[in-house]
Design a protein around this motif. Structure first.
Motif, mmCIF file in Angstrom:
data_model
loop_
_atom_site.group_PDB
_atom_site.id
_atom_site.type_symbol
_atom_site.label_atom_id
_atom_site.label_comp_id
_atom_site.label_asym_id
_atom_site.label_seq_id
_atom_site.Cartn_x
_atom_site.Cartn_y
_atom_site.Cartn_z
ATOM 1 N N HIS A 75 1.053 -1.028 -0.020
ATOM 2 C CA HIS A 75 -0.116 -0.077 0.234
ATOM 3 C C HIS A 75 0.891 1.121 0.117
ATOM 4 O O HIS A 75 1.890 1.332 0.474
ATOM 5 C CB HIS A 75 -0.840 -0.115 1.259
ATOM 6 N N GLU A 76 0.306 2.323 -0.745
ATOM 7 C CA GLU A 76 0.950 3.674 -0.476
ATOM 8 C C GLU A 76 0.050 4.362 0.158
ATOM 9 O O GLU A 76 -1.179 4.132 0.273
ATOM 10 C CB GLU A 76 1.428 4.211 -1.968
ATOM 11 N N THR A 77 0.559 5.550 0.989
ATOM 12 C CA THR A 77 -0.072 6.421 1.568
ATOM 13 C C THR A 77 -0.014 7.735 1.041
ATOM 14 O O THR A 77 1.418 8.181 1.088
ATOM 15 C CB THR A 77 0.168 6.534 3.070
ATOM 16 N N LYS A 78 -0.921 8.369 0.608
ATOM 17 C CA LYS A 78 -0.777 9.695 0.070
ATOM 18 C C LYS A 78 -2.061 10.490 0.739
ATOM 19 O O LYS A 78 -3.035 10.049 0.593
ATOM 20 C CB LYS A 78 -1.070 9.769 -1.523
ATOM 21 N N GLN A 80 -3.123 11.143 3.576
ATOM 22 C CA GLN A 80 -3.376 10.280 4.597
ATOM 23 C C GLN A 80 -4.474 9.473 4.234
ATOM 24 O O GLN A 80 -5.301 9.022 4.927
ATOM 25 C CB GLN A 80 -4.032 11.229 5.618
ATOM 26 N N LYS A 81 -4.579 9.003 3.028
ATOM 27 C CA LYS A 81 -5.372 7.871 2.394
ATOM 28 C C LYS A 81 -4.320 6.762 1.860
ATOM 29 O O LYS A 81 -3.401 6.932 1.148
ATOM 30 C CB LYS A 81 -6.207 8.376 1.267
ATOM 31 N N MET A 82 -4.968 5.391 2.247
ATOM 32 C CA MET A 82 -4.157 4.253 1.903
ATOM 33 C C MET A 82 -4.709 3.707 0.575
ATOM 34 O O MET A 82 -5.955 3.708 0.564
ATOM 35 C CB MET A 82 -4.157 3.295 3.182
ATOM 36 N N ARG A 83 -3.875 3.195 -0.209
ATOM 37 C CA ARG A 83 -4.361 2.603 -1.414
ATOM 38 C C ARG A 83 -3.470 1.241 -1.755
ATOM 39 O O ARG A 83 -2.359 1.315 -1.747
ATOM 40 C CB ARG A 83 -4.655 3.509 -2.311
ATOM 41 N N GLY A 101 2.858 5.424 8.690
ATOM 42 C CA GLY A 101 2.314 6.636 7.954
ATOM 43 C C GLY A 101 2.693 6.866 6.576
ATOM 44 O O GLY A 101 2.403 7.718 5.940
ATOM 45 N N ASN A 103 4.132 4.455 2.945
ATOM 46 C CA ASN A 103 4.022 3.203 2.305
ATOM 47 C C ASN A 103 4.488 1.867 3.321
ATOM 48 O O ASN A 103 5.271 2.056 4.013
ATOM 49 C CB ASN A 103 4.971 3.097 1.076
ATOM 50 N N HIS A 104 3.926 0.756 2.900
ATOM 51 C CA HIS A 104 3.746 -0.293 3.778
ATOM 52 C C HIS A 104 3.209 -1.643 3.299
ATOM 53 O O HIS A 104 2.571 -1.674 2.054
ATOM 54 C CB HIS A 104 3.253 -0.090 5.346
#
Length: 148
Positions: A75-78, A80-83, A101, A103-104
């Motif tokens: 997932h990437e976080t941009k 404050q939204k995860m996708r 907070g 990418n994970h």
């Protein structure tokens, strides 16, 4: 006859030089550091690590698998939204930082809840480097090395 032998020698030397150039450059050289998984409090968990690339070529993390879950995604976080994403680039001479907070690795529908002190095995699948297996030590739920 001497001319043919000399020409063959030059061609052989040229071919050897070209092959040597191919084998010594243009390859990613990946190392995984700082890996961990905060102890999960539900049937989901997130994994974090840094992929360092000291090689001459970039690579791409294309997927992650683990015995902990049959549903592991990246997932990437941009904003404050995860996708979910299909891959992450690992630049030549750079790194891919999977951190709280940001990418994970996301583990859904855990088969069990790992406890602090245990290790979770994951297989990182790269486009060029292939498969790299790494153990994520399970840390306390609030563990965040960037804030220490």
């Amino acid at each position: 006859m001497k001319r043919r032998t000399a020409l063959a020698g030059v061609l052989a030397l040229t071919a050897a030089t070209a092959l040597a150039g191919c084998s010594s450059s243009g390859e990613p050289d990946l190392k995984i550091v700082g890996a961990y998984l905060p102890q999960p409090v539900s049937d989901m968990a997130a994994g974090f690590l840094v992929v360092q690339n000291t090689g001459d070529a970039g690579d791409r993390l294309t997927s992650v698998t683990s015995p902990l879950s049959d549903d592991v995604t990246i997932h990437e976080t941009k904003n404050q939204k995860m996708r979910k994403v299909s891959s992450f680039d690992v630049p030549a001479g750079g790194e891919l930082d999977l951190e709280r907070g940001g990418n994970h690795i996301m583990f859904m529908k855990l088969k069990q809840k790992p406890q602090q002190g245990e290790k979770v095995s994951v297989e990182l699948h790269f486009e060029k480097a292939g498969l790299i297996t790494v153990d994520l030590p399970v840390k306390e739920t609030t563990h965040n090395p960037k804030k220490q």
